[in-house]
Each structure stands twice: as C-alpha cells, then as structure tokens.
Design an enzyme around this catalytic site. Structure first.
Site, PDB file in Angstrom:
ATOM      1  CG  ASP A 156      18.038  45.727  38.848  1.00 11.67           C
ATOM      2  OD1 ASP A 156      17.104  44.943  38.549  1.00 11.67           O
ATOM      3  OD2 ASP A 156      18.411  45.914  40.021  1.00 11.67           O
TER       4      ASP A 156
ATOM      5  CG  ASN B  11      17.812  33.192  30.372  1.00  9.38           C
ATOM      6  OD1 ASN B  11      17.510  32.016  30.569  1.00  9.38           O
ATOM      7  ND2 ASN B  11      18.890  33.748  30.938  1.00  9.38           N
TER       8      ASN B  11
ATOM      9  CE1 TYR C 217      11.801  29.525  38.367  1.00  6.58           C
ATOM     10  CE2 TYR C 217      11.058  27.271  38.060  1.00  6.58           C
ATOM     11  CZ  TYR C 217      11.892  28.315  37.718  1.00  6.58           C
ATOM     12  OH  TYR C 217      12.814  28.143  36.704  1.00  6.58           O
TER      13      TYR C 217
ATOM     14  CE  LYS D 228      10.660  30.283  34.987  1.00  4.49           C
ATOM     15  NZ  LYS D 228      11.415  31.260  34.164  1.00  4.49           N
TER      16      LYS D 228
ATOM     17  CB  THR E  46      22.754  26.927  34.816  1.00  3.97           C
ATOM     18  OG1 THR E  46      21.678  26.997  35.769  1.00  3.97           O
ATOM     19  CG2 THR E  46      22.210  26.404  33.488  1.00  3.97           C
TER      20      THR E  46
END
Length: 250
Positions: A59, A86, A147, A151, A180
C-alpha cells in the site's frame, strides 16, 4: 526493450495492460499493488504471454510499504530498467466538500509517491540508463480540481527530467478517457459517465503508443490524434470552457 519493469497500480487497468504488453516482449515485470490475488492473476497472465513476473504487495500510502518498493527500485543486484508510476485513484470534483484526508491521500499517491520512486530510480539509472513513465492525464491541460493539478505536476516534472538526465527517458503519459475500471471504482456504471463515445480510448492502444513514445525519447505522450488536438486547443480556449469540458466523467 526493458529487461525488468516495475509497475505500480498493476492489478488492473492501465497497469495490468503495461504488464501484459511488456511480458509479451519477454520482460520481467514487478507488479506492485494492494490486492495480492489480483496481482497474482496478472502475474499468471504475464507468464502465459512469455514473460515472467514478481508480485510485490504494498500500500503505497503506508510509509513502510513505500520504503520496501523504494528499496526494490534502488536494488543493484536486481536492477530495474523501467519504472511505471501508474497507481492512482479519483475523487469527486467538488474539492470543498471532499474529506481533506482523502484529498491529502490523493495528492500523496499522485505526486509524492512518483516523486520518491523516480528519485530512487534516477539514482541507479543515471549512469546505466533506463526509462520512467509517469501516467498523467489529458486533465493536466484542463482545469479539473486537484486531479488535473496533480497530473500537471507529473507533466512538468517529466519534461524537465527528460532533458536533464541524458541517459534516462522520462515520459509523462497523458491519455484521455480510457476504458478501464477506473470510473467503475468511483461508482460510475459503464456508459453512464457523461462522456461521448468518440472520446473513449482502448487501454491497449494507450499503452502501445506510450511505450513507442518512451522508446523515441519523448517527454510527453498523448495517445491518439484526437487528444493531441484537444491538448493544442487548451492553449487557446478560455478557462470556463475548459472547466466545462473537465467536468465530464464524474
């Protein structure tokens, strides 16, 4: 072609697809994630495809677990030729109503963890060479709560590192909406994400193009022509229009 690749978030989605494609080329993949059974399923598939695999259950939000992965990346006896950062998760876009501890975990997993793993990788790759892929998002070019901000950090860091370290290719991978289980984990049913069908990409195409771009030494990989055009448009569109575009998908 890397001999050994370490992939975080390897139990599903893009991480599992990276494992499949690299294993099919004969690579050894080190699969990092929290779910041992899911990682083992990917490992078994990697071996059927002609590669080999090691499962590393961790984790990455737990310091002791992250330290074990850092040690694996830095290993001189079992060298890593490619690091694929990833691992990640999504949150609702209304920052002010999100639990701040969830936001801090989000920031840690998307920024601090890739920072630490990249730092470890560069210490051993700077002389012998290697590749680092940081899975970012087209959201890096679009106002999209924290988010997009996370990124954007990955893109900026990758662009700098790719130039600074001559023996190492550092590539930010910026896919758009990709089929996904990422959205499903956020409670969104397939087909109900509010995103037109033409905007979706296949994970296999995203991974294949990003691996080609990394091999060519590119600092940024934006899979598909349509998202390359969208990235260019973000330079001229006003923030309100971009924010409306970024509000899709959650």
């Amino acid at each position: 072609m890397p001999r050994t690749a370490l992939i975080t978030g390897a139990s599903s989605g893009l991480g599992a697809e990276y494992a499949r494609q690299l294993a099919a080329r004969g690579a050894h993949v080190v699969l990092v994630g929290r779910a041992a059974s899911a990682l083992q399923t990917v490992a078994d598939e990697a071996e059927r495809l002609g590669g080999s695999a090691t499962v590393l259950v961790a984790d990455l939000l737990k310091p002791d677990d992250l330290a074990r992965v850092v040690d694996r990346v830095k290993s001189e006896d079992l060298p890593i030729d490619m690091l694929i950062n990833n691992a990640g998760f999504g949150l609702p876009l209304d920052f002010a109503t999100n639990d701040v501890s969830a936001e801090l975990d989000h920031l840690t997993l998307h920024v601090a963890v890739p920072l630490q793993l990249s730092h470890a990788a560069l210490q051993v790759m700077a002389t012998r060479g290697g590749r680092i892929l940081n899975v970012a998002s087209i959201a890096a070019y679009i106002p999209r709560s924290t988010y997009g901000a996370c990124k954007q950090w990955l893109v900026s860091f990758s662009r700098w590192a790719n130039t600074h370290y001559e023996n190492v290719t550092v590539t930010a991978v910026c896919p758009g909406y990709t089929h996904t289980n990422f959205h499903e984990r956020m409670g969104l049913e397939p087909g109900n994400e509010g995103v037109p069908g033409w905007m979706w990409l296949n994970a296999s195409d995203v991974v294949a193009e990003s691996l080609r771009d990394a091999a060519r030494g590119k600092a940024v990989s934006i899979p598909s022509l349509k998202y390359k055009l969208i990235a260019k448009l973000t330079a001229i569109l006003p923030d309100p229009a971009l924010a409306r575009l970024g509000s899709r998908g959650r």
